[in-house]
Design a protein around this motif. Structure first.
Motif, mmCIF file in Angstrom:
data_model
loop_
_atom_site.group_PDB
_atom_site.id
_atom_site.type_symbol
_atom_site.label_atom_id
_atom_site.label_comp_id
_atom_site.label_asym_id
_atom_site.label_seq_id
_atom_site.Cartn_x
_atom_site.Cartn_y
_atom_site.Cartn_z
ATOM 1 N N PHE A 38 0.671 -1.115 -0.084
ATOM 2 C CA PHE A 38 -0.013 -0.077 0.054
ATOM 3 C C PHE A 38 0.637 1.255 0.106
ATOM 4 N N ASP A 39 2.013 1.174 0.453
ATOM 5 C CA ASP A 39 2.909 2.344 0.614
ATOM 6 C C ASP A 39 3.977 2.442 -0.508
ATOM 7 N N ASP A 40 3.687 1.770 -1.747
ATOM 8 C CA ASP A 40 4.495 1.783 -2.925
ATOM 9 C C ASP A 40 3.794 2.481 -3.769
ATOM 10 N N PHE A 41 4.558 3.641 -3.874
ATOM 11 C CA PHE A 41 3.763 4.727 -4.989
ATOM 12 C C PHE A 41 4.549 4.759 -6.360
ATOM 13 N N THR A 42 5.472 3.840 -6.431
ATOM 14 C CA THR A 42 6.095 3.630 -7.921
ATOM 15 C C THR A 42 5.092 3.011 -8.957
ATOM 16 N N GLN A 43 4.188 2.116 -8.585
ATOM 17 C CA GLN A 43 3.313 1.773 -9.279
ATOM 18 C C GLN A 43 1.981 2.572 -9.400
ATOM 19 N N VAL A 44 2.153 3.774 -9.667
ATOM 20 C CA VAL A 44 0.858 4.720 -10.093
ATOM 21 C C VAL A 44 0.893 5.175 -11.401
ATOM 22 N N LEU A 45 -0.210 5.934 -11.787
ATOM 23 C CA LEU A 45 -0.340 6.549 -12.874
ATOM 24 C C LEU A 45 0.394 7.896 -12.892
ATOM 25 N N GLU A 46 1.238 7.792 -13.606
ATOM 26 C CA GLU A 46 2.627 8.786 -13.895
ATOM 27 C C GLU A 46 1.910 10.213 -14.316
ATOM 28 N N ASP A 47 0.792 10.320 -15.084
ATOM 29 C CA ASP A 47 -0.008 11.618 -15.292
ATOM 30 C C ASP A 47 -1.063 11.829 -14.751
ATOM 31 N N GLY A 48 -1.207 11.064 -13.623
ATOM 32 C CA GLY A 48 -2.508 11.257 -12.746
ATOM 33 C C GLY A 48 -3.651 10.839 -13.671
ATOM 34 N N LEU A 49 -4.653 11.583 -13.652
ATOM 35 C CA LEU A 49 -5.916 11.594 -14.098
ATOM 36 C C LEU A 49 -6.168 11.975 -15.620
ATOM 37 N N GLU A 50 -4.925 12.781 -16.077
ATOM 38 C CA GLU A 50 -4.851 13.570 -17.383
ATOM 39 C C GLU A 50 -5.431 12.869 -18.508
#
Length: 286
Positions: free
Chosen positions: A53-65
């Motif tokens: 849950f605290d690994d923020f490397t696997q997230v959307l790089e551009d957010g919701l754009e």
């Protein structure tokens, strides 16, 4: 073999079959043969082993754009449920500030501005007496009795940007957790994050949605589904009026119904000497 044993066996077989189909279709991505199934199972196992849950490397790089924000309401577990719940009675004083609630801010540093702004907006309600307290960051979002926990974590590609979970005991809220999903929101714009914070915390007070069509005219409150959050960043008068009816009146009752065209009809009633007198039937959606 007795009749009950046969029924039990058939029920078990049916459940196993359904579970197997769901795993095949959604977890393994509908493999066409044994080799693809084995590969899918190996990839699923690796993801489970490495997920945190605290690994923020696997997230959307551009957010919701470039994404349709309105689509994220399709997986909202509160979709279609317009039930209004209130907090347990020992936290409510209708004659002195309404709901007295502690909010445990278990968010990391990146969420402090959105939290402070959203709570300041909700504190404008005379029906809420809030006590926000910053505590240790909790990416596991553990529930605490008698309070609302607000937290952020990478919950993965769930289809929802935020979620609120209220523990209901005897028809009353006993605890609440509002979760911000960093998979979508870690790199999202402020408006998306602020709206999500306001929306989920609002559910934590017991409020339902004011509208469940993200593509119609925005109502100007954060409990309204929207594809354009900057028009629905704050609580609205409809939310404050609802809270007043929930926490500042001992004799007020409210019912809601969802029409087939998506409109939500809210009926306010006063109970006077056991006679119910309807005082307002308000259509919330144009």
């Amino acid at each position: 073999m007795g009749k009950s044993t046969i029924i039990g066996s058939l029920t078990t077989a049916a459940l196993v079959g359904v579970a197997g189909f769901l795993i095949w279709k959604y977890a393994l991505d509908s493999p066409a043969n044994t080799a693809e199934a084995q590969q899918g199972a190996q990839e699923l196992w690796k993801k489970a082993q490495n997920f945190s849950f605290d690994d923020f490397t696997q997230v959307l790089e551009d957010g919701l754009e470039g994404l349709d924000f309105g689509q994220f309401f399709d997986n909202d577990p509160k979709l279609g449920d317009n039930t209004t719940y209130v907090w347990k009675s020992d936290l409510v004083d209708p004659n002195n500030g309404g709901l007295h609630l502690t909010l445990l801010n278990a968010l990391d540093d990146t969420w402090q501005q959105e939290f402070q702004d959203a709570i300041a907006d909700w504190e404008e309600s005379p029906a809420l007496t809030l006590d926000p307290q910053r505590v240790a960051v909790d990416y596991d979002c553990n529930r605490v009795d008698g309070v609302m926990v607000v937290c952020n974590a990478n919950f993965g590609e769930t289809g929802w940007v935020g979620i609120n979970e209220n523990e209901i005991v005897g028809g009353e809220i006993y605890s609440s957790v509002s979760k911000m999903n960093e998979y979508y929101l870690r790199n999202a714009e402020y408006d998306h994050r602020r709206y999500t914070m306001c929306h989920e915390v609002g559910h934590g007070f017991g409020l339902p949605h004011t509208d469940e069509n993200p593509y119609n005219t925005n109502l100007g409150n954060c409990l309204d589904y929207t594809d354009n959050p900057d028009e629905n960043l704050y609580p609205g008068d409809v939310n404050f009026n609802k809270l007043s009816g929930m926490y500042l009146s001992e004799n007020r009752r409210t019912t809601r119904r969802l029409e087939s065209d998506g409109r939500i009809i809210e009926t306010h009633m006063l109970v006077v000497d056991w006679d119910v007198v309807q005082i307002n039937d308000e259509e919330l959606i144009d």
